[in-house]
Design a protein around this motif. Structure first.
Motif, PDB file in Angstrom:
ATOM      1  N   GLU A  29       0.829  -1.207   0.000  1.00  0.00           N
ATOM      2  CA  GLU A  29       0.000   0.000   0.000  1.00  0.00           C
ATOM      3  C   GLU A  29       0.865   1.259   0.000  1.00  0.00           C
ATOM      4  OE1 GLU A  29      -2.386  -3.243   2.105  1.00  0.00           O
ATOM      5  OE2 GLU A  29      -0.303  -2.539   2.087  1.00  0.00           O
ATOM      6  N   PRO A  30       0.312   2.400  -0.466  1.00  0.00           N
ATOM      7  CA  PRO A  30       1.076   3.654  -0.411  1.00  0.00           C
ATOM      8  C   PRO A  30       1.577   3.936   0.997  1.00  0.00           C
ATOM      9  CG  PRO A  30      -0.938   3.956  -1.673  1.00  0.00           C
ATOM     10  CD  PRO A  30      -1.033   2.593  -1.053  1.00  0.00           C
ATOM     11  N   ILE A  88      -6.049  10.218   2.331  1.00  0.00           N
ATOM     12  CA  ILE A  88      -6.323   8.803   2.057  1.00  0.00           C
ATOM     13  C   ILE A  88      -7.480   8.671   1.067  1.00  0.00           C
ATOM     14  CG2 ILE A  88      -6.949   6.575   3.058  1.00  0.00           C
ATOM     15  CD1 ILE A  88      -5.752   7.548   5.711  1.00  0.00           C
ATOM     16  N   ASP A  89      -8.542   9.453   1.283  1.00  0.00           N
ATOM     17  CA  ASP A  89      -9.673   9.414   0.359  1.00  0.00           C
ATOM     18  C   ASP A  89      -9.250   9.831  -1.045  1.00  0.00           C
ATOM     19  OD1 ASP A  89     -11.398   8.613   2.366  1.00  0.00           O
ATOM     20  OD2 ASP A  89     -12.066  10.666   2.817  1.00  0.00           O
ATOM     21  N   ASP A  90      -8.417  10.883  -1.136  1.00  0.00           N
ATOM     22  CA  ASP A  90      -8.017  11.397  -2.439  1.00  0.00           C
ATOM     23  C   ASP A  90      -7.073  10.437  -3.153  1.00  0.00           C
ATOM     24  OD1 ASP A  90      -8.457  13.935  -4.029  1.00  0.00           O
ATOM     25  OD2 ASP A  90      -6.262  13.794  -4.127  1.00  0.00           O
ATOM     26  N   LEU A  91      -6.322   9.647  -2.396  1.00  0.00           N
ATOM     27  CA  LEU A  91      -5.455   8.640  -3.010  1.00  0.00           C
ATOM     28  C   LEU A  91      -6.271   7.529  -3.661  1.00  0.00           C
ATOM     29  CD1 LEU A  91      -2.735   8.251  -0.208  1.00  0.00           C
ATOM     30  CD2 LEU A  91      -2.392   9.273  -2.471  1.00  0.00           C
ATOM     31  N   ASP A  92      -7.529   7.418  -3.238  1.00  0.00           N
ATOM     32  CA  ASP A  92      -8.447   6.413  -3.788  1.00  0.00           C
ATOM     33  C   ASP A  92      -7.931   4.992  -3.545  1.00  0.00           C
ATOM     34  OD1 ASP A  92     -10.785   5.559  -5.008  1.00  0.00           O
ATOM     35  OD2 ASP A  92      -9.905   5.561  -7.019  1.00  0.00           O
ATOM     36  N   GLY A 117      -9.229   1.076  10.419  1.00  0.00           N
ATOM     37  CA  GLY A 117      -9.491   0.290   9.226  1.00  0.00           C
ATOM     38  C   GLY A 117      -8.838   0.825   7.971  1.00  0.00           C
ATOM     39  N   ARG A 118      -8.346   2.070   8.021  1.00  0.00           N
ATOM     40  CA  ARG A 118      -7.684   2.671   6.855  1.00  0.00           C
ATOM     41  C   ARG A 118      -6.170   2.518   6.909  1.00  0.00           C
ATOM     42  NH1 ARG A 118     -10.987   6.311   4.283  1.00  0.00           N
ATOM     43  NH2 ARG A 118      -9.730   5.719   2.480  1.00  0.00           N
ATOM     44  N   ILE A 119      -5.645   1.956   8.000  1.00  0.00           N
ATOM     45  CA  ILE A 119      -4.190   1.853   8.190  1.00  0.00           C
ATOM     46  C   ILE A 119      -3.771   0.384   8.123  1.00  0.00           C
ATOM     47  CG2 ILE A 119      -2.225   2.516   9.611  1.00  0.00           C
ATOM     48  CD1 ILE A 119      -4.027   4.862   8.677  1.00  0.00           C
ATOM     49  N   ALA A 120      -2.956   0.036   7.136  1.00  0.00           N
ATOM     50  CA  ALA A 120      -2.477  -1.337   7.005  1.00  0.00           C
ATOM     51  C   ALA A 120      -1.368  -1.630   8.009  1.00  0.00           C
ATOM     52  CB  ALA A 120      -1.979  -1.580   5.577  1.00  0.00           C
TER      53      ALA A 120
END
Length: 308
Positions: A29-30, A88-92, A117-120
């Motif tokens: 992931e980025p 994060i949203d803009d990175l899609d 939930g958005r962080i790997a």
């Protein structure tokens, strides 16, 4: 050559921007990199070089930092976390890897707690989990010099507050790091419109290190001789996070990301790709320079005569 894009966003009416270097064939992931309160989007070349082949690398001028708009009065951590969520949203992408160092570690930790939930994966370095009253007072005095326009004294005080100056504890590249940090602080004091405000917020708007980011794989690393928050205190902080790892990097202080820049970048690349950490170069002590042999008085006299 990586494709580079800079995107402008806003949160609660405050403008900011982030920079994305796209990897040709990402394997994870980025990676979003957050640094100190006075650090902007162009301060992480070593991370870009090492992580660039593995993942998109994202850096930012968050509100109140770099060239972004000023923060409104009052607590800022909630707004900064909201800005990170906008990125994060803009990175899609569904999730990111998050790297936070020093002041950025507090922001990263707060964001991971807020939206786990958005962080790997979460890597935190130089975590300022505990500051003494004496440290806070020193920073207040430094802020006073900055407010009076004495950028030189401000830069010296902040640099010394962030570094281990005890010569009995070996720190690799100490002198080089000290010059670099002071020059960076001096530049920020003279050119950043947010320097005084950022320093004030770092003193008064302390991050909340309570609670845990549920289900987020976490690595905490510290310089062996970190004098901002000791390695042992950072180890204790990491122990509160279920399943986390803690690593102390030998021969470094709070500025571990400067003193062993390549090794920290390698450590991050291993963690964000689920590689082995036990054999990471960052865990190997640095070979210490051998002092030149002492010359006898006779030899010294002969040398002086030869020079004359």
């Amino acid at each position: 050559m990586h494709e580079e894009t800079v995107r402008s966003l806003s949160v609660h009416g405050v403008g900011f921007a982030y920079r994305r270097l796209r990897a040709p064939a990402p394997v994870t992931e980025p990676v979003v990199v957050l640094g100190g309160a006075l650090q902007g989007m162009f301060g992480w070349p070593q991370m870009e070089d090492r992580l660039g082949p593995l993942a998109d690398v994202v850096t930012a001028d968050l509100p109140g930092m770099g060239d972004a708009g000023p923060l409104p009065p009052g607590p800022a951590h909630g707004l900064l976390c909201a800005a990170l969520e906008r990125i994060i949203d803009d990175l899609d992408v569904p999730r990111i890897n998050l790297f936070g160092f020093s002041y950025g570690a507090g922001l990263a930790y707060g964001c991971a707690r807020r939206v786990p939930g958005r962080i790997a994966r979460l890597a935190l370095g130089g975590v300022p989990a505990h500051l003494s009253a004496g440290q806070l007072e020193l920073w207040r005095r430094a802020a006073g010099h900055l407010a009076r326009g004495d950028a030189g004294t401000f830069a010296t005080m902040v640099t010394e507050a962030l570094m281990c100056l005890d010569e009995d504890r070996y720190v690799t590249r100490r002198a080089l790091a000290r010059r670099y940090v002071r020059r960076s602080m001096l530049h920020a004091a003279r050119h950043s419109p947010h320097a005084a405000d950022a320093l004030g917020r770092a003193l008064t708007d302390r991050p909340d290190f309570s609670g845990v980011p549920a289900g987020v794989r976490t690595l905490v690393f510290s310089g062996e001789h970190d004098t901002v928050t000791s390695a042992e205190r950072q180890r204790a902080f990491a122990a509160r996070i279920p399943g986390s790892r803690f690593l102390a990097v030998p021969d470094t202080d709070h500025w571990v990301v400067l003193e062993r820049a390549d090794d920290v970048a390698e450590l991050a690349s291993r963690f964000f790709t689920d590689g082995p950490l036990e054999c990471a170069p960052a865990l190997v002590p640095v070979p210490r320079p051998v002092p030149p042999p002492a010359r006898s008085a006779a030899t010294a006299d002969q040398h002086s005569v030869a020079v004359i």
